[in-house]
Design an enzyme around this catalytic site. Structure first.
Site, PDB file in Angstrom:
ATOM      1  CB  THR A  97      -0.922   0.025   1.231  1.00 41.04           C
ATOM      2  OG1 THR A  97      -1.717  -1.161   1.242  1.00 41.04           O
ATOM      3  CG2 THR A  97      -1.839   1.243   1.190  1.00 41.04           C
ATOM      4  CE  LYS A 172      -5.034  -2.415   2.039  1.00 40.66           C
ATOM      5  NZ  LYS A 172      -3.608  -2.736   1.890  1.00 40.66           N
ATOM      6  CE  LYS A 241       3.084   1.345   4.697  1.00 35.09           C
ATOM      7  NZ  LYS A 241       2.131   1.220   3.563  1.00 35.09           N
TER       8      LYS A 241
END
Length: 297
Positions: A97, A172, A241
């Site tokens: 990601t 996502k 993150k």
């Protein structure tokens, strides 16, 4: 069924990459892998992964390379390394990601060397990776994606082709926004019930049978009920993150994210309290401490 003798290279053998490697081996693929962390590499080797000395070597002879990386810097470096290999026709599926522009930069660098990069982030925890309970969000060259379907089926419960490169990451981001919010909501609910005198294990049993249940409640509720957040299925560092990437993405689109914004300080507080390398379920400890319940730290 996998093609006879199909070889997969995996760059990054951490929580996700290591579990994926084991499942691919179990599915009949030959797997070679590389990780800069020697401990992770040794653990993968005990599962049957043929260790390679570098990312470049992991791509040698591979029909498909999977990259499961910790940072944009690692992606940039890996793209440069693979581009230098001059393997025209090689397919690389990037399953981490990252910001879309970082993946686009890697795609363009590899394309100059005749290598196809697919954007294929995963939805699921490390525990789900172990049991092949992952969802893959694929995007990019459709013909290349079709050639990878049997490999994806070896480690994911389901894979979705979403069209243009970057759409996998966009999906996502939507999924991870829900994960961050659901995780904090599960912790809040368990703390409330515990403070009210309910047994945490009974909270899990009863809530999971009703409308208040969620997949995250099922996955992380047990560790919250016990107040033990190891081994991690996704660390606090990783969630922070990912949440920062999602927040920036939403801001660029002019979309407000009030629930994500409310949850983010809880994760920052958990890291400040020493839970950075533990599971994101440790956000429960933050709320438990605020409520005057006992915690380990």
């Amino acid at each position: 069924m996998p093609e006879p003798g199909k070889s997969i290279g995996i760059i990054g053998l951490g929580i996700m990459g290591g579990a994926i490697a084991r499942n691919l081996i179990a599915a009949g693929f030959r797997v070679g892998g590389f990780d800069i962390d020697k401990g992770r590499a040794v653990a993968a080797a005990t599962s049957g992964v043929a260790l390679r000395g570098s990312a470049a070597e992991a791509a040698d002879g591979a029909d498909l390379v999977l990259t499961s990386l910790p940072s944009v810097a690692a992606l940039d470096q890996t793209a440069e390394t693979l581009a230098a290999k001059q393997r025209p026709g090689l397919i690389v599926a990037e399953i981490s990601t990252f910001p879309i522009e970082a993946k686009e930069r890697a795609r363009d660098r590899l394309a100059a060397a005749g290598i196809v990069l697919l954007d294929c982030p995963l939805s699921g925890t490390g525990a789900q990776a172990v049991t092949r309970d992952l969802a893959l969000y694929g995007s990019g060259d459709e013909a290349a994606y079709a050639r990878c379907r049997d490999v994806f089926a070896g480690f994911a419960r389901v894979s979705h082709y979403l069209g243009a490169f970057g759409n996998g990451s966009r999906m996502k981001f939507v999924a991870n926004l829900l994960v961050a919010v659901h995780n904090a909501a599960a912790a809040e609910a368990i703390v409330l019930g515990t403070k009210a005198g309910l047994d945490p294990e009974r909270i899990l049993e009863v809530i999971s049978s009703g409308a208040g249940n969620s997949r995250i409640f099922e996955l992380r509720g047990p560790m919250m009920a016990k107040g033990v957040y190891t081994p991690p299925t996704a660390t606090m560092h990783v969630l922070q993150k990912d949440s920062a990437i999602i927040a920036e993405f939403a801001r660029a689109l002019g979309v407000e994210t009030p629930m994500l914004d409310a949850a983010a300080p809880l994760y920052d507080e958990a890291e400040a309290q020493g839970y950075g390398d533990e599971d994101v379920g440790a956000v429960h400890a933050v709320l438990a401490r605020r409520a005057g319940l006992p915690t380990r730290k």
